[in-house]
Design an enzyme around this catalytic site. Structure first.
Site: not given
Ligand code: DGL
Length: 270
Positions: A162, A7-8, A194, A196, A70
């Site tokens: 984050e 993931d990012s 997402c 997150h 992600c």
């Molecule tokens: N958690 C990631 C997603 O599912 C990336 C969120 C990001 O880095 O903007 O999109």
């Protein structure tokens, strides 16, 4: 035999948690590209370059299979990677398809034509890059007809998560849900598109109201991975140790991860 989870940043930990509960004997190598998060405001070229660099590192760590936990990378980079970048003996899978199969009540490998499904009004919450890609609507159109999707780009939310700023994150959830409801007053289902966002699932549910079914990916992806590894046991790779890698500051990232998952997580420099 290790499987990579990318993931990012911290969001993919929601997926990591679910897959490691579902497959306790499989070692997982997690890669958080925290130094470059968020991806959701980057263009597709940038997301592609960062994602391929991260997945290469997972291959080097003994993974033959990497999960893009992600949505932004799955939406903006996965197709191009699968078409022209992934080596023959490796696999990279995204997190969209299991979610859409659940929403459209499909079984594995059901490639029949698109059909009407029970849910007609779906709210999609995702990063600006995922919303702009329209990848969710494209995948849905292969499987279902007559579903009205209203997408809300949730600017700022990944940064707040984050940074560990829960109050700001909850306030942003409320305002993004309000913005969506102005365009679609009565969604039947909401997709947290997402990885997150499950960290704020309670805030989404509260803002949407009890009648709205909230879909998040972690458990759906865990089931899909268990099924996939059952059918492709050779894809477990050669690595035999679980580890957490980050491009960010390992101390800071470890503390935030520990706070999110409520168990001690130690990251090391990627
Ligand atoms: N958690 C990631 C997603 O599912 C990336 C969120 C990001 O880095 O903007 O999109």
């Amino acid at each position: 035999m290790a499987v990579g989870v990318f993931d990012s940043g911290l969001g993919g930990l929601t997926v990591l948690d679910a897959v490691s509960r579902r497959l306790p004997d499989v070692p997982f190598v997690y890669f958080g590209d925290n130094a470059h998060a968020p991806y959701g405001i980057r263009d597709a070229e940038d997301v592609y370059k960062l994602t391929t660099a991260a997945v290469s590192r997972l291959f080097d760590a003994g993974c033959d299979l990497a999960i893009l936990a992600c949505n932004t990378a799955s939406a903006a980079a996965l197709r191009r990677m699968q078409e022209s970048w992934v080596p023959k003996d490796k696999r990279v899978l995204g997190v969209f398809v299991p979610l859409i199969e659940a929403l459209t009540e499909r079984q594995w490998g059901d490639n029949s034509p698109p059909r009407e499904v029970a849910v007609k009004h779906v709210a999609l919450f995702a990063t600006p890059a995922t919303v702009a890609s329209r990848a969710f609507q494209r995948e849905l159109a292969f499987r279902a007809i007559g579903v009205d999707v209203e997408a809300q780009p949730c600017g700022g939310l990944v940064d707040a998560i984050e940074a560990g700023d829960e109050m700001l994150a909850e306030a942003l959830v409320r305002s993004h849900v309000e913005a969506l409801k102005r365009r679609m007053p009565h969604p039947e289902a909401a997709i947290l598109g997402c990885t997150h966002y499950p960290l704020l699932q309670g805030a989404f549910q509260e803002a949407l109201g009890e009648g709205v079914k909230v879909y998040s990916q972690a458990n759906l992806v865990a089931e899909s991975l268990a099924d996939y590894l059952g059918r492709h046991p050779g894809m477990r790779g050669t690595g035999d140790a679980s580890m957490f890698l980050t491009t960010g500051d390992p101390g800071f990232v470890s503390d935030k991860a520990t706070q999110f998952l409520r168990r001690r997580i130690e990251f090391r420099a990627a």
